[in-house]
Write a protein that holds these residues in place. Structure first.
Motif, short mmCIF file in Angstrom:
data_model
loop_
_atom_site.label_atom_id
_atom_site.label_comp_id
_atom_site.label_asym_id
_atom_site.label_seq_id
_atom_site.Cartn_x
_atom_site.Cartn_y
_atom_site.Cartn_z
N ARG A 264 -33.31 -45.91 -23.66
CA ARG A 264 -33.43 -47.12 -24.61
C ARG A 264 -34.72 -47.25 -25.13
N VAL A 265 -34.66 -48.10 -26.50
CA VAL A 265 -35.84 -48.28 -26.82
C VAL A 265 -36.16 -49.86 -26.93
N PRO A 266 -36.91 -50.27 -25.97
CA PRO A 266 -36.89 -51.74 -25.54
C PRO A 266 -37.31 -52.72 -26.54
N ASP A 267 -38.19 -52.18 -27.50
CA ASP A 267 -38.60 -53.22 -28.43
C ASP A 267 -37.86 -53.15 -29.83
N GLY A 268 -36.60 -52.38 -29.80
CA GLY A 268 -35.90 -52.61 -31.16
C GLY A 268 -35.57 -54.12 -31.38
N SER A 269 -35.66 -54.33 -32.85
CA SER A 269 -35.10 -55.67 -33.13
C SER A 269 -33.69 -55.73 -33.17
N LEU A 270 -33.12 -57.04 -32.86
CA LEU A 270 -31.72 -57.04 -32.77
C LEU A 270 -31.31 -58.23 -33.69
N ASP A 271 -30.14 -57.71 -34.35
CA ASP A 271 -29.49 -58.96 -35.36
C ASP A 271 -28.11 -59.08 -34.56
N THR A 272 -28.10 -60.16 -33.91
CA THR A 272 -26.97 -60.35 -33.08
C THR A 272 -25.77 -60.83 -34.03
N ASP A 273 -26.02 -61.42 -35.10
CA ASP A 273 -24.82 -61.78 -36.08
C ASP A 273 -24.24 -60.39 -36.29
N ALA A 274 -24.84 -59.36 -36.58
CA ALA A 274 -24.07 -58.12 -36.93
C ALA A 274 -23.68 -57.22 -35.55
N GLY A 275 -23.87 -57.85 -34.39
CA GLY A 275 -23.23 -57.12 -33.40
C GLY A 275 -24.32 -56.22 -32.71
N ASP A 276 -25.39 -56.33 -33.07
CA ASP A 276 -26.34 -55.37 -32.47
C ASP A 276 -26.56 -55.51 -30.93
N CYS A 277 -26.30 -54.42 -30.38
CA CYS A 277 -26.70 -54.10 -28.85
C CYS A 277 -28.16 -53.87 -28.43
N GLY A 278 -28.77 -53.04 -28.99
CA GLY A 278 -30.04 -52.39 -28.95
C GLY A 278 -30.14 -51.01 -29.77
N VAL A 279 -31.37 -50.68 -29.42
CA VAL A 279 -31.49 -49.49 -30.25
C VAL A 279 -31.76 -48.20 -28.91
N VAL A 280 -31.18 -47.04 -29.02
CA VAL A 280 -31.44 -45.86 -28.21
C VAL A 280 -32.10 -44.74 -29.01
N GLU A 281 -32.61 -43.89 -28.01
CA GLU A 281 -33.18 -42.65 -28.83
C GLU A 281 -32.49 -41.60 -28.02
N VAL A 282 -31.89 -40.69 -29.21
CA VAL A 282 -31.04 -39.29 -28.54
C VAL A 282 -31.78 -38.29 -29.18
N GLU A 283 -32.50 -37.84 -28.10
CA GLU A 283 -33.37 -36.39 -28.49
C GLU A 283 -34.15 -36.43 -29.84
N GLY A 284 -34.99 -37.37 -29.96
CA GLY A 284 -35.76 -37.69 -31.04
C GLY A 284 -35.35 -38.31 -32.20
N LEU A 285 -34.02 -38.87 -32.18
CA LEU A 285 -33.62 -39.72 -33.34
C LEU A 285 -33.11 -40.88 -32.72
N ARG A 286 -33.11 -42.08 -33.50
CA ARG A 286 -32.97 -43.36 -33.02
C ARG A 286 -31.57 -44.00 -33.68
N TYR A 287 -30.70 -44.45 -33.02
CA TYR A 287 -29.72 -45.13 -33.43
C TYR A 287 -29.57 -46.69 -32.85
N ARG A 288 -29.07 -47.56 -33.57
CA ARG A 288 -28.83 -48.96 -33.39
C ARG A 288 -27.19 -48.76 -32.90
N ILE A 289 -27.07 -49.49 -31.63
CA ILE A 289 -25.96 -49.51 -30.87
C ILE A 289 -25.20 -50.89 -31.35
N ARG A 290 -24.09 -51.08 -32.09
CA ARG A 290 -23.41 -52.08 -32.36
C ARG A 290 -22.21 -52.44 -31.69
N LEU A 291 -21.54 -53.55 -31.55
CA LEU A 291 -20.43 -54.07 -30.64
C LEU A 291 -19.55 -54.98 -31.83
N THR A 292 -18.50 -54.35 -32.48
CA THR A 292 -17.72 -55.05 -33.48
C THR A 292 -16.55 -54.47 -33.49
#
Length: 334
Positions: A264-292
């Motif tokens: 987990r990237v604990p300080d990722g900014s979230l846009d809840t209206d867009a369905g953001d759940c948080g930001v993760v780091e996968v082996e050096g690259l970052r992804y924003r996880i969305r629930l939609t």
């Protein structure tokens, strides 16, 4: 792969911050700040807080004969990042540059090139970028490469473009690696193109990441690799009534099962209206996880005493790469 004055190759945000904190504990605020700037560029809010906290310490080092130039460049970078006191940032960068600090040359060149806090002067900017590149600064090399390619404040020069681009790529600058890969790709040199796309992707360049994923799948320039599902293709079918925290936990579980190291990237900014759940780091690259609404399912309805079925979209957790912009690279730490 060179790392000095380049890019923290393959390092995660958390490990970069840890290095900065270790340097701070060891009494080296300039080294610590440069690590925090790298982490900030990769999206860390924690790093920004650290930078704000060490600014007063850097002020006290400006006249230090050994640390003054580095402190001036770093403090100028903090002002530039914070979009405050541009005139002060310019003066600090110039002081550092004239003292021979490549970090100061990079920052001063950026402000002159983009006209930030001062009238734009591409010719002078190129002079500082060139001097910084000669002293081994990868970002300066990348910026002068772009100037030579596009004729920014100088005549177009293909030879200089490629020479400085190779220098920047050798230091692991993600933007330079991706651009160099494009050059090889345009000549159908698939293996060299893939090699540099991979380095760029490992440094967080999102467009290169997509290219690498596609080439792994197709086996272009690399052995075909279908063992691990690309994170962008992992779908966690969690349904319509799952909370965001649970959704990201399920997605991370599936990514782990697919063979990826995820955090987990604990300080990722979230846009809840867009369905953001948080930001993760996968082996050096970052992804924003969305629930939609994302996956197809069938809704069974027995209203009116008659059972009917119809297709609908159900919620799922999915990963979107965190994008970065290209172009001249500003001050980013030493």
């Amino acid at each position: 792969m060179e790392e000095r004055r380049g890019f923290p190759f393959r390092d995660s945000v958390s490990s970069i911050i840890a290095r900065g904190e270790a340097a701070l504990e060891a009494g080296d605020p300039v080294a610590a700040g440069n690590w925090f700037v790298h982490a900030f560029r990769l999206g860390s809010g924690v790093a920004r807080v650290h930078l704000e906290q060490i600014a007063p310490v850097l002020e006290r080092l400006l006249d230090d004969p050994r640390e003054g130039a580095g402190a001036s460049a770093l403090l100028g970078g903090i002002h530039l990042i914070s979009e405050t006191q541009y005139e002060r940032a310019l003066a600090l960068f110039r002081q550092a540059a004239e003292s021979g600090a490549p970090d100061g040359m990079r920052g001063l060149g950026f402000m002159l090139a983009e006209g930030v806090g001062t009238p734009a002067n591409r010719a002078e900017a190129n002079g500082w970028f060139r001097r910084g590149a000669e002293l081994g600064d990868g970002y300066c090399a990348y910026n002068i490469a772009l100037a030579a390619r596009d004729g920014l404040g100088m005549r177009r020069n293909a030879k200089d473009f490629l020479a400085y681009l190779h220098q920047a790529a050798d230091y692991g600058i993600p933007e330079a690696c991706a651009l160099l890969a494009d050059q090889y790709n345009s000549r159908d040199e698939e293996e060299d193109a893939f090699r540099w796309y991979l380095v760029a992707a490992q440094g967080g360049h999102v467009a290169a990441m997509w290219v690498v994923a596609a080439r792994y799948e197709a086996g272009l320039g690399a052995a075909e690799d279908r063992v691990r599902t690309d994170p962008a293709q992992i779908i966690a079918r969690v349904g319509n009534f799952t909370e965001r925290e649970r959704a990201i936990e399920v997605w991370m579980y599936l990514a782990d099962k697919a063979g990826w190291q995820v955090s987990r990237v604990p300080d990722g900014s979230l846009d809840t209206d867009a369905g953001d759940c948080g930001v993760v780091e996968v082996e050096g690259l970052r992804y924003r996880i969305r629930l939609t609404p994302r996956v197809r399912t069938t809704l069974v309805d027995d209203a009116g005493g008659r059972v009917s079925k119809r297709p609908v979209f159900s919620h799922a957790a999915w990963a979107e790469p965190v994008l970065e912009t290209d172009g001249f690279v500003p001050y980013l730490g030493g």
